[in-house]
Design a protein around this motif. Structure first.
Motif, short mmCIF file in Angstrom:
data_model
loop_
_atom_site.label_atom_id
_atom_site.label_comp_id
_atom_site.label_asym_id
_atom_site.label_seq_id
_atom_site.Cartn_x
_atom_site.Cartn_y
_atom_site.Cartn_z
N GLU A 1 9.03 -42.97 -121.11
CA GLU A 1 9.46 -42.88 -122.52
C GLU A 1 10.02 -41.49 -122.85
N ALA A 2 9.74 -40.49 -121.98
CA ALA A 2 10.21 -39.13 -122.25
C ALA A 2 11.70 -38.97 -121.91
N ARG A 3 12.22 -39.87 -121.09
CA ARG A 3 13.64 -39.75 -120.68
C ARG A 3 14.56 -39.84 -121.89
N ASN A 4 14.23 -40.76 -122.77
CA ASN A 4 15.05 -40.94 -123.96
C ASN A 4 14.99 -39.71 -124.87
N PHE A 5 13.79 -39.17 -125.02
CA PHE A 5 13.61 -37.97 -125.85
C PHE A 5 14.40 -36.80 -125.27
N LEU A 6 14.35 -36.70 -123.94
CA LEU A 6 15.08 -35.63 -123.25
C LEU A 6 16.58 -35.73 -123.56
N ARG A 7 17.10 -36.97 -123.49
CA ARG A 7 18.53 -37.17 -123.75
C ARG A 7 18.88 -36.93 -125.23
N GLU A 8 18.00 -37.40 -126.14
CA GLU A 8 18.35 -37.34 -127.57
C GLU A 8 18.06 -35.98 -128.19
N GLN A 9 16.98 -35.32 -127.79
CA GLN A 9 16.53 -34.12 -128.49
C GLN A 9 16.79 -32.82 -127.73
N LEU A 10 16.61 -32.85 -126.41
CA LEU A 10 16.75 -31.60 -125.65
C LEU A 10 18.19 -31.35 -125.22
N LEU A 11 18.82 -32.41 -124.75
CA LEU A 11 20.18 -32.26 -124.18
C LEU A 11 21.18 -31.62 -125.16
N PRO A 12 21.15 -32.00 -126.45
CA PRO A 12 22.13 -31.38 -127.37
C PRO A 12 21.92 -29.87 -127.58
N LEU A 13 20.75 -29.36 -127.18
CA LEU A 13 20.49 -27.91 -127.33
C LEU A 13 21.03 -27.12 -126.13
N ALA A 14 21.37 -27.82 -125.06
CA ALA A 14 21.73 -27.14 -123.81
C ALA A 14 23.17 -26.64 -123.80
N ALA A 15 23.34 -25.41 -123.34
CA ALA A 15 24.69 -24.89 -123.10
C ALA A 15 25.27 -25.59 -121.87
N LEU A 16 24.38 -25.94 -120.94
CA LEU A 16 24.79 -26.63 -119.72
C LEU A 16 23.67 -27.56 -119.28
N VAL A 17 24.04 -28.79 -118.90
CA VAL A 17 23.07 -29.71 -118.30
C VAL A 17 23.55 -30.05 -116.90
N THR A 18 22.62 -30.15 -115.93
CA THR A 18 23.01 -30.26 -114.52
C THR A 18 22.42 -31.52 -113.85
N PRO A 19 22.82 -32.73 -114.30
CA PRO A 19 22.23 -33.93 -113.70
C PRO A 19 22.76 -34.24 -112.31
N ASN A 20 21.90 -34.83 -111.46
CA ASN A 20 22.40 -35.44 -110.22
C ASN A 20 22.88 -36.85 -110.58
N VAL A 21 23.29 -37.62 -109.60
CA VAL A 21 23.88 -38.93 -109.90
C VAL A 21 22.90 -39.86 -110.64
N PRO A 22 21.67 -40.07 -110.12
CA PRO A 22 20.77 -40.98 -110.86
C PRO A 22 20.49 -40.50 -112.28
N GLU A 23 20.36 -39.17 -112.47
CA GLU A 23 20.10 -38.65 -113.82
C GLU A 23 21.31 -38.86 -114.73
N ALA A 24 22.50 -38.62 -114.21
CA ALA A 24 23.71 -38.83 -115.02
C ALA A 24 23.89 -40.31 -115.34
N GLU A 25 23.50 -41.18 -114.40
CA GLU A 25 23.58 -42.63 -114.67
C GLU A 25 22.62 -43.00 -115.79
N TYR A 26 21.43 -42.38 -115.77
CA TYR A 26 20.49 -42.68 -116.85
C TYR A 26 21.05 -42.18 -118.20
N ILE A 27 21.57 -40.96 -118.21
CA ILE A 27 22.04 -40.37 -119.48
C ILE A 27 23.20 -41.19 -120.05
N THR A 28 24.14 -41.58 -119.19
CA THR A 28 25.35 -42.25 -119.69
C THR A 28 25.21 -43.78 -119.73
N GLY A 29 24.29 -44.32 -118.95
CA GLY A 29 24.17 -45.78 -118.86
C GLY A 29 25.26 -46.41 -117.99
N GLU A 30 26.05 -45.57 -117.29
CA GLU A 30 27.14 -46.08 -116.44
C GLU A 30 26.81 -45.81 -114.98
#
Ligand SMILES: Nc1ncnc2c1ncn2[C@@H]1O[C@H](COP(=O)(O)OP(=O)(O)O)[C@@H](O)[C@H]1O
Ligand SMILES: Cc1ncc(COP(=O)(O)O)c(N)n1
Length: 268
Positions: free
Chosen positions: A120-149
Protein backbone atom coordinates in the motif's frame (compact mmCIF):
# COMPACT_ATOMS: atom_id res chain seq x y z
CA UNK A 1 28.03 27.78 4.50
CA UNK A 2 30.12 24.60 4.67
CA UNK A 3 33.42 24.38 2.82
CA UNK A 4 32.87 20.74 1.97
CA UNK A 5 29.83 19.50 0.02
CA UNK A 6 27.50 17.52 2.28
CA UNK A 7 24.86 14.98 1.28
CA UNK A 8 22.28 12.99 3.22
CA UNK A 9 20.80 9.57 2.53
CA UNK A 10 17.55 8.32 4.08
CA UNK A 11 17.40 4.55 3.55
CA UNK A 12 17.63 1.00 4.88
CA UNK A 13 20.81 -0.88 5.74
CA UNK A 14 22.76 -3.74 4.19
CA UNK A 15 25.13 -5.44 6.67
CA UNK A 16 26.87 -7.19 3.75
CA UNK A 17 27.90 -3.73 2.55
CA UNK A 18 26.71 -3.73 -1.06
CA UNK A 19 23.44 -1.79 -1.06
CA UNK A 20 21.42 0.68 1.02
CA UNK A 21 23.02 3.10 3.47
CA UNK A 22 26.39 1.34 3.29
CA UNK A 23 26.60 1.70 -0.51
CA UNK A 24 25.44 5.32 -0.31
CA UNK A 25 28.07 6.34 2.25
CA UNK A 26 30.87 4.55 0.37
CA UNK A 27 29.81 6.37 -2.79
CA UNK A 28 29.61 9.80 -1.12
CA UNK A 29 33.10 9.22 0.23
CA UNK A 30 34.49 8.35 -3.21
CA UNK A 31 33.08 11.61 -4.57
CA UNK A 32 34.70 13.60 -1.71
CA UNK A 33 31.34 14.53 -0.33
CA UNK A 34 30.65 14.48 3.43
CA UNK A 35 28.02 11.76 3.88
CA UNK A 36 25.27 11.60 6.50
CA UNK A 37 22.56 8.96 6.94
CA UNK A 38 19.10 8.42 8.42
CA UNK A 39 18.31 4.73 8.93
CA UNK A 40 14.69 3.78 8.18
CA UNK A 41 14.95 -0.01 8.52
CA UNK A 42 17.66 -2.41 9.62
CA UNK A 43 17.69 -5.17 7.03
CA UNK A 44 19.27 -8.58 7.59
CA UNK A 45 20.41 -9.21 4.03
CA UNK A 46 23.39 -10.37 2.01
CA UNK A 47 24.26 -11.19 -1.59
CA UNK A 48 21.70 -14.04 -1.64
CA UNK A 49 18.66 -12.09 -0.47
CA UNK A 50 16.80 -10.59 2.48
CA UNK A 51 16.57 -12.69 5.64
CA UNK A 52 14.65 -10.28 7.92
CA UNK A 53 13.72 -6.63 8.41
CA UNK A 54 13.37 -4.51 11.54
CA UNK A 55 11.70 -1.14 11.05
CA UNK A 56 13.00 1.77 13.10
CA UNK A 57 10.18 3.35 15.16
CA UNK A 58 8.72 6.45 13.49
CA UNK A 59 9.66 8.78 16.34
CA UNK A 60 13.32 7.69 16.01
CA UNK A 61 13.27 8.40 12.27
CA UNK A 62 11.84 11.81 13.09
CA UNK A 63 14.52 12.43 15.74
CA UNK A 64 17.33 11.36 13.42
CA UNK A 65 16.02 13.78 10.79
CA UNK A 66 15.82 16.58 13.39
CA UNK A 67 19.36 15.83 14.60
CA UNK A 68 20.84 16.28 11.14
CA UNK A 69 18.59 19.02 9.78
CA UNK A 70 19.00 21.22 12.89
CA UNK A 71 22.79 20.94 12.82
CA UNK A 72 24.50 20.44 9.47
CA UNK A 73 23.45 21.99 6.13
CA UNK A 74 23.57 19.67 3.13
CA UNK A 75 23.32 20.51 -0.56
CA UNK A 76 21.47 17.40 -1.79
CA UNK A 77 19.78 14.35 -0.30
CA UNK A 78 18.39 11.03 -1.48
CA UNK A 79 15.89 8.48 -0.30
CA UNK A 80 16.16 4.74 -0.85
CA UNK A 81 14.16 2.09 1.00
CA UNK A 82 11.21 3.64 2.86
CA UNK A 83 9.15 0.67 3.93
CA UNK A 84 5.75 2.04 4.90
CA UNK A 85 3.36 5.00 4.76
CA UNK A 86 4.05 6.18 8.34
CA UNK A 87 7.74 6.58 7.47
CA UNK A 88 6.89 8.33 4.23
CA UNK A 89 4.60 10.79 6.03
CA UNK A 90 7.28 11.88 8.50
CA UNK A 91 9.85 12.19 5.72
CA UNK A 92 7.50 14.32 3.58
CA UNK A 93 6.84 16.58 6.57
CA UNK A 94 10.54 17.06 7.32
CA UNK A 95 11.90 17.38 3.79
CA UNK A 96 9.22 19.59 2.23
CA UNK A 97 10.69 22.80 3.74
CA UNK A 98 14.23 21.95 2.54
CA UNK A 99 15.32 23.90 -0.50
CA UNK A 100 17.98 21.57 -1.92
CA UNK A 101 17.72 18.86 -4.61
CA UNK A 102 15.92 15.67 -3.57
CA UNK A 103 16.89 12.51 -5.46
CA UNK A 104 14.40 9.69 -5.04
CA UNK A 105 15.47 6.10 -5.73
CA UNK A 106 11.98 4.51 -5.62
CA UNK A 107 13.26 1.26 -4.10
CA UNK A 108 10.57 -1.42 -4.20
CA UNK A 109 12.26 -4.80 -4.77
CA UNK A 110 15.86 -5.91 -4.08
CA UNK A 111 17.98 -7.45 -6.88
CA UNK A 112 17.30 -10.80 -5.15
CA UNK A 113 13.54 -10.34 -5.80
CA UNK A 114 12.61 -9.62 -2.16
CA UNK A 115 10.02 -6.84 -1.66
CA UNK A 116 11.36 -3.95 0.42
CA UNK A 117 8.23 -1.83 0.83
CA UNK A 118 4.63 -2.48 1.86
CA UNK A 119 2.21 -2.93 -1.07
CA UNK A 120 0.00 0.00 0.00
CA UNK A 121 3.04 2.30 0.38
CA UNK A 122 3.82 2.17 -3.36
CA UNK A 123 0.86 4.36 -4.16
CA UNK A 124 1.77 6.87 -1.44
CA UNK A 125 5.33 6.98 -2.76
CA UNK A 126 4.06 7.79 -6.26
CA UNK A 127 1.41 10.33 -5.16
CA UNK A 128 3.12 12.14 -2.27
CA UNK A 129 6.89 11.68 -2.45
CA UNK A 130 7.58 11.61 -6.17
CA UNK A 131 6.27 15.16 -6.87
CA UNK A 132 8.80 16.51 -4.32
CA UNK A 133 11.77 14.95 -6.14
CA UNK A 134 14.12 16.94 -8.36
CA UNK A 135 15.03 13.56 -9.86
CA UNK A 136 13.53 10.08 -9.58
CA UNK A 137 15.59 7.05 -10.68
CA UNK A 138 13.31 4.02 -11.29
CA UNK A 139 14.47 0.74 -12.80
CA UNK A 140 12.15 -0.95 -15.31
CA UNK A 141 9.79 -2.69 -12.83
CA UNK A 142 9.55 0.50 -10.73
CA UNK A 143 8.86 2.67 -13.79
CA UNK A 144 6.22 0.15 -14.91
CA UNK A 145 4.56 0.45 -11.52
CA UNK A 146 4.67 4.27 -11.56
CA UNK A 147 3.32 4.63 -15.11
CA UNK A 148 1.14 1.51 -15.32
CA UNK A 149 2.68 0.79 -18.76
CA UNK A 150 4.86 -2.14 -19.73
CA UNK A 151 8.46 -1.29 -20.74
CA UNK A 152 10.27 -3.43 -23.30
CA UNK A 153 12.17 -1.02 -25.58
CA UNK A 154 14.23 2.18 -25.44
CA UNK A 155 11.22 4.01 -26.84
CA UNK A 156 9.19 2.72 -23.86
CA UNK A 157 11.93 4.02 -21.50
CA UNK A 158 11.58 7.46 -23.11
CA UNK A 159 7.81 7.47 -22.84
CA UNK A 160 7.99 6.40 -19.19
CA UNK A 161 10.55 9.13 -18.37
CA UNK A 162 8.36 11.79 -20.00
CA UNK A 163 5.21 10.53 -18.27
CA UNK A 164 6.87 10.47 -14.83
CA UNK A 165 7.71 14.16 -15.23
CA UNK A 166 4.64 15.45 -17.10
CA UNK A 167 1.91 13.33 -15.51
CA UNK A 168 3.32 12.39 -12.10
CA UNK A 169 5.16 15.62 -11.31
CA UNK A 170 8.82 14.70 -10.72
CA UNK A 171 11.31 17.42 -11.70
CA UNK A 172 13.22 14.93 -13.85
CA UNK A 173 13.19 11.16 -14.41
CA UNK A 174 16.09 8.79 -15.08
CA UNK A 175 14.60 5.48 -16.20
CA UNK A 176 17.28 2.76 -16.02
CA UNK A 177 17.39 0.04 -18.63
CA UNK A 178 19.51 -2.38 -16.59
CA UNK A 179 16.67 -4.92 -16.67
CA UNK A 180 16.30 -4.89 -20.48
CA UNK A 181 18.49 -6.87 -22.91
CA UNK A 182 21.36 -5.52 -25.00
CA UNK A 183 23.29 -2.34 -24.21
CA UNK A 184 22.66 -0.88 -20.72
CA UNK A 185 20.73 2.24 -21.76
CA UNK A 186 19.29 4.79 -19.33
CA UNK A 187 17.03 7.67 -20.36
CA UNK A 188 16.92 11.02 -18.57
CA UNK A 189 14.04 13.41 -19.21
CA UNK A 190 14.68 16.75 -17.50
CA UNK A 191 11.43 18.45 -18.48
CA UNK A 192 12.97 19.93 -21.65
CA UNK A 193 15.11 17.33 -23.30
CA UNK A 194 15.65 13.57 -23.56
CA UNK A 195 19.22 12.47 -22.76
CA UNK A 196 20.49 8.98 -23.46
CA UNK A 197 23.32 7.33 -21.49
CA UNK A 198 24.51 3.97 -22.63
CA UNK A 199 27.25 1.47 -21.87
CA UNK A 200 28.03 -2.04 -22.99
CA UNK A 201 26.23 -4.74 -21.00
CA UNK A 202 28.70 -6.42 -18.66
CA UNK A 203 28.27 -10.15 -18.31
CA UNK A 204 28.05 -10.46 -14.52
CA UNK A 205 25.64 -11.39 -11.73
CA UNK A 206 27.33 -8.91 -9.40
CA UNK A 207 24.69 -6.18 -9.54
CA UNK A 208 23.76 -5.99 -5.86
CA UNK A 209 23.47 -2.30 -5.00
CA UNK A 210 23.92 -0.85 -8.50
CA UNK A 211 20.81 1.32 -8.19
CA UNK A 212 21.86 2.63 -4.75
CA UNK A 213 25.39 3.38 -5.98
CA UNK A 214 24.10 5.18 -9.08
CA UNK A 215 21.62 7.43 -7.25
CA UNK A 216 24.16 8.16 -4.50
CA UNK A 217 26.73 9.22 -7.14
CA UNK A 218 24.22 11.59 -8.70
CA UNK A 219 23.34 12.98 -5.25
CA UNK A 220 27.01 13.59 -4.44
CA UNK A 221 27.60 15.35 -7.76
CA UNK A 222 24.47 17.51 -7.41
CA UNK A 223 25.62 18.50 -3.91
CA UNK A 224 28.66 20.01 -5.66
CA UNK A 225 26.45 22.07 -7.97
CA UNK A 226 27.15 20.01 -11.10
CA UNK A 227 24.24 20.34 -13.59
CA UNK A 228 21.94 17.32 -13.84
CA UNK A 229 22.84 15.86 -17.28
CA UNK A 230 26.58 16.18 -16.54
CA UNK A 231 26.07 14.61 -13.10
CA UNK A 232 24.19 11.65 -14.60
CA UNK A 233 26.89 11.16 -17.26
CA UNK A 234 29.64 11.06 -14.62
CA UNK A 235 27.57 8.81 -12.34
CA UNK A 236 26.83 6.41 -15.22
CA UNK A 237 30.57 6.13 -15.96
CA UNK A 238 31.19 5.49 -12.26
CA UNK A 239 28.54 2.77 -11.87
CA UNK A 240 29.61 1.08 -15.13
CA UNK A 241 33.21 0.84 -13.90
CA UNK A 242 31.97 -0.32 -10.49
CA UNK A 243 29.98 -3.13 -12.18
CA UNK A 244 32.84 -4.02 -14.56
CA UNK A 245 35.22 -4.49 -11.62
CA UNK A 246 32.56 -5.85 -9.24
CA UNK A 247 33.49 -8.35 -6.56
CA UNK A 248 32.70 -12.04 -6.82
CA UNK A 249 32.28 -12.32 -3.09
CA UNK A 250 29.39 -13.98 -1.31
CA UNK A 251 27.18 -16.78 -2.57
CA UNK A 252 24.75 -14.69 -4.64
CA UNK A 253 24.81 -11.38 -6.52
CA UNK A 254 28.09 -9.74 -5.55
CA UNK A 255 28.55 -6.02 -4.83
CA UNK A 256 29.98 -3.22 -6.96
CA UNK A 257 33.57 -1.98 -6.63
CA UNK A 258 33.79 1.62 -5.44
CA UNK A 259 37.53 1.88 -6.05
CA UNK A 260 37.32 0.95 -9.73
CA UNK A 261 37.24 4.45 -11.13
CA UNK A 262 38.08 7.18 -8.74
CA UNK A 263 36.66 10.57 -9.75
CA UNK A 264 39.21 12.91 -11.36
CA UNK A 265 39.40 15.32 -8.43
CA UNK A 266 40.43 12.46 -6.11
CA UNK A 267 43.16 11.27 -8.47
CA UNK A 268 44.73 14.73 -8.66
N1 LIG B 1 24.98 -5.97 -16.62
C1 LIG B 1 25.10 -4.64 -16.68
N2 LIG B 1 26.08 -4.07 -17.43
C2 LIG B 1 26.23 -2.75 -17.50
N3 LIG B 1 25.42 -1.88 -16.85
C3 LIG B 1 24.41 -2.38 -16.10
C4 LIG B 1 24.19 -3.77 -15.97
N4 LIG B 1 23.11 -3.97 -15.15
C5 LIG B 1 22.69 -2.75 -14.78
N5 LIG B 1 23.45 -1.78 -15.36
C6 LIG B 1 23.35 -0.33 -15.16
O1 LIG B 1 23.42 -0.12 -13.77
C7 LIG B 1 22.63 0.99 -13.39
C8 LIG B 1 21.60 0.54 -12.37
O2 LIG B 1 20.53 0.02 -13.10
P1 LIG B 1 19.51 -1.11 -12.68
O3 LIG B 1 20.24 -2.38 -12.45
O4 LIG B 1 18.45 -1.10 -13.74
O5 LIG B 1 18.94 -0.53 -11.33
P2 LIG B 1 18.45 -1.24 -9.99
O6 LIG B 1 19.68 -1.65 -9.24
O7 LIG B 1 17.68 -0.15 -9.33
O8 LIG B 1 17.61 -2.41 -10.42
C9 LIG B 1 22.06 1.53 -14.71
O9 LIG B 1 22.94 2.49 -15.24
C10 LIG B 1 22.04 0.30 -15.59
O10 LIG B 1 22.01 0.64 -16.97
C1 LIG C 1 18.36 -1.43 2.18
C2 LIG C 1 18.33 -1.68 0.73
N1 LIG C 1 18.01 -0.69 -0.12
C3 LIG C 1 17.98 -0.91 -1.44
C4 LIG C 1 18.26 -2.15 -1.96
C5 LIG C 1 18.18 -2.40 -3.45
O1 LIG C 1 19.43 -2.59 -3.99
P1 LIG C 1 19.72 -2.49 -5.57
O2 LIG C 1 20.54 -1.25 -5.77
O3 LIG C 1 20.44 -3.76 -5.90
O4 LIG C 1 18.41 -2.38 -6.30
C6 LIG C 1 18.60 -3.18 -1.06
N2 LIG C 1 18.91 -4.42 -1.49
N3 LIG C 1 18.63 -2.91 0.27
Amino acid sequence: MNQIPCALTIAGTDPSGGAGIQADLKTFQEFTCYGMSIITSVVAQNTTGVQDVHHIPINMIEKQLDSVISDIPFQAYKTGMIANIDMMEVIVQKITPLNVPYIMDPVMVATSGDSLIAEEARNFLREQLLPLAALVTPNVPEAEYITGESIKTVNDLQQAAEQIVVKHGAGAALVKGGHLDGEAIDILYDGNKMHRFSSERIDTNNTHGTGCTYSASITALLSKGIPLPAAVKQAKDYVTAAIRHSFSIGKGNGPTNHWATRPEEVKQ
